[in-house]
Write an enzyme that holds these catalytic residues in place. Sequence first.
Site, mmCIF file in Angstrom:
data_model
loop_
_atom_site.group_PDB
_atom_site.id
_atom_site.type_symbol
_atom_site.label_atom_id
_atom_site.label_comp_id
_atom_site.label_asym_id
_atom_site.label_seq_id
_atom_site.Cartn_x
_atom_site.Cartn_y
_atom_site.Cartn_z
ATOM 1 C CE1 TYR A 148 22.873 6.929 -38.840
ATOM 2 C CE2 TYR A 148 23.137 8.928 -37.569
ATOM 3 C CZ TYR A 148 23.673 7.955 -38.380
ATOM 4 O OH TYR A 148 25.005 8.008 -38.741
ATOM 5 C CG ASP A 243 16.681 7.833 -44.529
ATOM 6 O OD1 ASP A 243 17.460 8.295 -43.676
ATOM 7 O OD2 ASP A 243 16.906 6.796 -45.200
ATOM 8 C CE LYS A 271 20.969 0.934 -42.853
ATOM 9 N NZ LYS A 271 22.230 0.772 -42.116
HETATM 10 P P1 KE4 Z 1 25.224 5.088 -43.913
HETATM 11 O O1 KE4 Z 1 25.880 6.427 -44.165
HETATM 12 O O2 KE4 Z 1 25.633 4.487 -42.572
HETATM 13 O O3 KE4 Z 1 25.372 4.121 -45.063
HETATM 14 O O4 KE4 Z 1 23.632 5.358 -43.815
HETATM 15 C C1 KE4 Z 1 23.139 6.307 -42.915
HETATM 16 C C2 KE4 Z 1 21.684 5.991 -42.640
HETATM 17 C C3 KE4 Z 1 20.710 6.756 -43.248
HETATM 18 N N1 KE4 Z 1 19.390 6.509 -43.044
HETATM 19 C C4 KE4 Z 1 18.992 5.500 -42.236
HETATM 20 C C5 KE4 Z 1 17.521 5.265 -42.037
HETATM 21 C C6 KE4 Z 1 19.953 4.678 -41.588
HETATM 22 O O5 KE4 Z 1 19.535 3.680 -40.770
HETATM 23 C C7 KE4 Z 1 21.317 4.926 -41.788
HETATM 24 C C8 KE4 Z 1 22.400 4.113 -41.104
HETATM 25 N N2 KE4 Z 1 21.940 3.177 -40.128
HETATM 26 C C9 KE4 Z 1 22.899 2.814 -39.104
HETATM 27 C C10 KE4 Z 1 22.260 1.875 -38.086
HETATM 28 N N3 KE4 Z 1 20.868 1.930 -37.963
HETATM 29 C C11 KE4 Z 1 24.112 2.198 -39.695
HETATM 30 C C12 KE4 Z 1 25.039 1.564 -38.701
HETATM 31 C C13 KE4 Z 1 26.199 2.435 -38.322
HETATM 32 O O6 KE4 Z 1 26.016 3.663 -38.135
HETATM 33 O O7 KE4 Z 1 27.315 1.864 -38.200
#
Ligand code: KE4
Length: 435
Positions: A148, A243, A271
């Site tokens: 993801y 990523d 994060k």
């Molecule tokens: P954000 O747009 O949510 O800040 O990041 C997207 C993203 C990109 N790349 C990786 C590897 C990620 O894990 C994420 C976001 N992770 C999710 C949960 N694993 C965030 C939680 C959510 O979607 O509320």
Amino acid sequence: MDKEKRYPNSAKAFSEASNMLPGGVNSPVRAFGGVDIGPLFIAKAKGSKIYDIDGNEYIDYVCSWGAMILGHAHASVLKAIKVAAGKGTSFGAPTLSETVLAERIITAFDSIERVRLVSSGTEAVMTAIRLARGYTGRDLIIKMAGCYHGHSDSLLVSAGSGVAEFATASSSGVADSIAKLTIVVPFNDISAVEAAFAKHSGKVAAVLVEPVAANMGVVLPVGGYLQGLRGLCDQNEALLIFDEVITGFRLAFGGAQEFFGVRADITCLGKIIGGGLPAAALGGRADIMDMLAPTGPVYQAGTLSGNPVATAAANATLDVLVKEDCYQKLESAASLLEQGLAEAAKDAGVPVEINRVGSLMSCFFTDRPVKNFADVQSTNMRQFKRFFTRMLERGIYLAPSAYEAMFVSLAHTPQDIERSIGAAKNSLRKIRDEE
Ligand code: KE4
């Protein structure tokens, strides 16, 4: 477990929120759709503990999906936020704090010479893809099933009919014309990537991967996989995008690239670098990154990019991570937890496969290795849901989905780990007895 009895205020809050917010939440995974109870509403958090609005205390292994590596409400991060906020919260103009953060990221990652700060991981990866297309003049992106990368259109896609075929949209609202510019192949299958390059020769702009997959649960790269991706990108003059939104500053100060010794062309971060505030970044070689406006023709912008309060939190977080023997502490706490959970599963006679790298881990309910998304989908989700609920009853807050990860922070004490192992022993015995 009767949610209304144990979590009456969360149940009421969820009902009210659902009248104003789609699904009662501002990000789908928070709706607890992957488990059998409704979401908890959180009142506060400190260190390794988080508290819901019914006054229940939990040891937190979600850590805001990995952001809170220092633990919640860390004194030096809060102080930095307060000082920065007291000077104003946003100017829409350059500040010294952004340059300080960029310098820290460049120092931490050998492959990064230039940085662009943004406000979310989605924005970082979306920009990285546009940059790769602008730099190579090519359109296709190869990504791995189960990884993801945020919710930009190009990445809300599922594998096509066959390996190396064009993807199809996995979300309504994503145009097929966009989806088919992405090719989805299985994680850990280097021959599938080779086939995709062969089938679409000269058309692939980049390979995008989570160097350790952590959005299908945690799945480690098999030996040589990341090095194989590096070689195929070099052979095909495509860019390798890591990523590292989760692995960056998690596996090591230099992320997965330091941990595995493989350099990416573009790195996405998020994060941890926000210290819990909205800050993310992409970085890479100067000749690639200088393609970004205003120096180059690839447009990207953001009102709150490099926000002074967020960069203050980020710098305070990295100040801690760079100074102490943080990664040894994280490793020893997480390995203690892994050993204890494995012993608890053996004791209960419940097959559990634990995938761990550093302070990032997952427990899969299966007796077989888990090396890709299909393996994850074949694990026992019923047992996962029961484990989640039983652990919650015992004051342990795990991610409410088998496709998420467990995170250990610097605030998790040996007592927290021992208590978590004890809760797991009881929970797994209960699951065995329910079978
Ligand atoms: P954000 O747009 O949510 O800040 O990041 C997207 C993203 C990109 N790349 C990786 C590897 C990620 O894990 C994420 C976001 N992770 C999710 C949960 N694993 C965030 C939680 C959510 O979607 O509320």
